[in-house]
Design a protein around this motif. Structure first.
Motif, PDB file in Angstrom:
ATOM      1  N   THR A   1      -3.095   5.478 -15.255  1.00  0.00           N
ATOM      2  CA  THR A   1      -2.959   4.727 -14.355  1.00  0.00           C
ATOM      3  C   THR A   1      -4.316   3.758 -15.034  1.00  0.00           C
ATOM      4  OG1 THR A   1      -4.055   5.097 -12.538  1.00  0.00           O
ATOM      5  CG2 THR A   1      -1.773   5.736 -12.840  1.00  0.00           C
TER       6      THR A   1
ATOM      7  N   GLY B   1      -9.989  -2.204 -10.987  1.00  0.00           N
ATOM      8  CA  GLY B   1      -9.166  -2.207  -9.358  1.00  0.00           C
ATOM      9  C   GLY B   1      -8.568  -3.505  -9.590  1.00  0.00           C
ATOM     10  N   VAL B   2      -9.486  -4.661 -10.118  1.00  0.00           N
ATOM     11  CA  VAL B   2      -9.323  -5.810  -9.680  1.00  0.00           C
ATOM     12  C   VAL B   2      -8.031  -5.835 -10.696  1.00  0.00           C
ATOM     13  CG1 VAL B   2      -9.179  -8.328 -10.103  1.00  0.00           C
ATOM     14  CG2 VAL B   2     -11.139  -6.878  -8.886  1.00  0.00           C
TER      15      VAL B   2
ATOM     16  N   THR C   1      -7.826 -11.367 -14.873  1.00  0.00           N
ATOM     17  CA  THR C   1      -8.331 -11.874 -13.936  1.00  0.00           C
ATOM     18  C   THR C   1     -10.066  -9.909 -13.804  1.00  0.00           C
ATOM     19  OG1 THR C   1      -6.295 -12.152 -13.225  1.00  0.00           O
ATOM     20  CG2 THR C   1      -8.142 -11.362 -11.884  1.00  0.00           C
ATOM     21  N   GLY C   2      -9.191  -8.867 -14.159  1.00  0.00           N
ATOM     22  CA  GLY C   2      -9.856  -8.144 -13.776  1.00  0.00           C
ATOM     23  C   GLY C   2     -10.992  -8.471 -14.930  1.00  0.00           C
TER      24      GLY C   2
ATOM     25  N   GLN D   1      -5.445  -3.931 -11.371  1.00  0.00           N
ATOM     26  CA  GLN D   1      -4.051  -3.074 -10.468  1.00  0.00           C
ATOM     27  C   GLN D   1      -3.646  -3.957 -10.123  1.00  0.00           C
ATOM     28  OE1 GLN D   1      -4.372   1.521 -10.404  1.00  0.00           O
ATOM     29  NE2 GLN D   1      -3.543   1.536  -9.037  1.00  0.00           N
ATOM     30  N   TYR D   2      -4.719  -4.123  -8.468  1.00  0.00           N
ATOM     31  CA  TYR D   2      -4.149  -4.884  -7.393  1.00  0.00           C
ATOM     32  C   TYR D   2      -3.945  -6.664  -8.237  1.00  0.00           C
ATOM     33  CZ  TYR D   2      -5.506  -1.131  -4.769  1.00  0.00           C
ATOM     34  OH  TYR D   2      -6.259   0.083  -4.782  1.00  0.00           O
ATOM     35  N   SER D   3      -4.388  -7.145  -8.606  1.00  0.00           N
ATOM     36  CA  SER D   3      -3.778  -8.768  -9.257  1.00  0.00           C
ATOM     37  C   SER D   3      -2.672  -8.618  -9.833  1.00  0.00           C
ATOM     38  CB  SER D   3      -4.995  -9.371  -9.632  1.00  0.00           C
ATOM     39  OG  SER D   3      -5.363  -8.843 -11.168  1.00  0.00           O
ATOM     40  N   GLY D   4      -2.136  -7.471 -10.741  1.00  0.00           N
ATOM     41  CA  GLY D   4      -1.880  -7.331 -11.778  1.00  0.00           C
ATOM     42  C   GLY D   4      -2.235  -7.892 -13.443  1.00  0.00           C
TER      43      GLY D   4
ATOM     44  N   LEU E   1      -6.314   2.475 -13.006  1.00  0.00           N
ATOM     45  CA  LEU E   1      -7.349   3.096 -11.721  1.00  0.00           C
ATOM     46  C   LEU E   1      -7.941   4.323 -12.468  1.00  0.00           C
ATOM     47  CD1 LEU E   1      -9.048   3.079  -9.947  1.00  0.00           C
ATOM     48  CD2 LEU E   1      -7.143   3.613  -8.665  1.00  0.00           C
TER      49      LEU E   1
END
Length: 412
Positions: free
Chosen positions: A52, A373-374, A383-384, A376-379, A54
């Motif tokens: 994944t 992390g960003v 953005t990350g 994975q949570y923002s898609g 992460l």
């Protein structure tokens, strides 16, 4: 005995000193390949092991978290020992775990192989400041370090530019790790035959290591400017690993740039540094205002990282990536700043240098983990990368707080 008095009579670095220090730098570069080429390997490893985003960030992060946790205690505890045999022990311990990465069968086994490789690598890295004080002329510290960075850039440019093509030709990412292990094994043998402590120009190093007036740990309090150098290195390192880890995937998935082209494009981080790093000695001599020496690279780093995260065209990406690489022209001078702190002893230099490496390693670890992390949570990987670029502005603040003028260190 201070670091300055230890090397007072050494006018020029002897050929064996150059060979010893550049070989040690090559060993560091070869081991950091495990981190910096991970982004090129990730699409192949992910397909094989089912990673994944992460988990990909954790595989990058474990290398640098381990470094951050180990280098300071290693630097303090092991600084009483001679650096040449200390580095040999490190090579003997770390080499098997490079081969183990190629044998990994799931995320956990690859994670553990990277953990132990990073841990044992820190033993050799802790020896680095002492090797400089044992083998080099003080006025040439930054020059030697700059040549080492140029050598490092050449190796990484080749590895990153050809990594995807090599894996495709070999038919396996695992064989690429085996080749890396064999390369380090050859360097281990070269270390045994090249280094001769009886030929080292600073024969008083043993005495200096055994008669430090107080614990090297006290240097962390006595020289607070070391924390500021480390904070700047944190910002440079965090954006670097974020870019090398995730930009190839971003270019492939969101910009339609294949890995076969993304690898050479990412190599622009190093192309300019191959000749450009040699300017490190000149920068150290010209930048009498140490505040600017830290602040300018930190500011450029943030701006270029944001540009790389947002720009889509291949040509502007190449320019921005090359610019981020050239920011590191200042790093040979930054890494040598602890040697110029007034009255610092050889073991205290090791402690402060270990602190700088600790904060730099935290940056190398934090970059991919925050980005992953960003993302994975923002898609969104973009953005990350933008989030990590903004976090790295901490280096600008640290640079502005640093004393403006150099102290007792001179490079001629």
């Amino acid at each position: 005995m201070t670091s300055a008095s230890l090397s007072k009579g050494i006018e020029n670095t002897p050929p064996r000193g150059w060979a010893t220090l550049l070989l040690h730098h090559l060993q560091i570069s070869s081991l950091r390949l495990s981190s910096f080429v991970l982004g090129i390997f990730l699409p192949f490893i992910s397909d094989d092991l089912g990673l994944t985003p992460l988990e990909a960030g954790l595989l990058q992060g474990v290398w640098w978290i381990t470094a951050a946790l180990a280098i300071l205690p290693f630097g303090i505890w092991l600084s009483r020992f001679r650096p040449v045999p200390m580095n040999l022990v490190s090579l003997l311990l770390v080499t098997p775990f490079l081969f183990a990465q190629g044998l990994a069968f799931n995320f956990a086994s690859l994670f553990l192989a990277r953990f132990f490789a990073a841990l044992f690598h820190m033993i050799g890295l802790a020896a680095r400041p002492m090797l400089f004080q044992q083998w080099a002329a003080r006025r040439q510290y930054t020059l030697v370090n700059a040549v080492g960075l140029s050598q490092h850039s050449l190796l990484l440019a080749i590895a990153i530019s050809t990594g995807a093509l090599l894996i495709a030709a070999l038919g396996s990412w695992r064989l690429a790790y085996f080749m890396q292990g064999a390369f380090l094994l050859a360097q281990l043998l070269a270390w045994i035959f090249t280094t001769r402590e009886s030929r080292a120009p600073a024969q008083e190093l043993d005495q200096a290591l055994q008669h430090t007036r107080q614990t090297p740990l006290s240097a962390l309090r006595a020289y607070p400017q070391g924390w500021l150098v480390g904070a700047v290195m944190f910002s440079l390192s965090a954006t670097w690993t974020a870019i090398v880890t995730f930009l190839p995937t971003l270019m492939l998935e969101e910009r339609g740039i294949p890995i076969s082209l993304g690898g050479p494009l990412l190599g622009f981080l190093y192309y300019g540094l191959i000749p450009g790093a040699l300017a490190g000695g000149l920068i150290n001599r010209w930048a009498s205002n140490r505040r600017l020496l830290l602040t300018i690279p930190a500011s450029l780093n943030v701006l270029l990282a944001l540009g790389i995260s947002l720009v889509h065209g291949i040509a502007p990406l190449a320019v921005l990536i090359a610019g981020m690489g050239l920011v590191w022209v200042a790093v040979p001078a930054l890494e040598m700043l602890p040697f110029e702190f007034e009255g610092i002893t050889p073991r205290e230099v090791t402690a402060i240098s270990a602190l700088v490496v600790t904060l730099s390693a935290l940056g190398f670890a934090t970059g991919p983990m925050i980005t992953g992390g960003v993302a994975q949570y923002s898609g969104s990987l973009q953005t990350g990368l933008v989030a990590m670029s903004l976090v790295s502005a901490v280096g600008i603040v640290a640079g502005l707080l640093y004393p403006a003028q150099r102290t007792d260190f001179r490079e001629s």
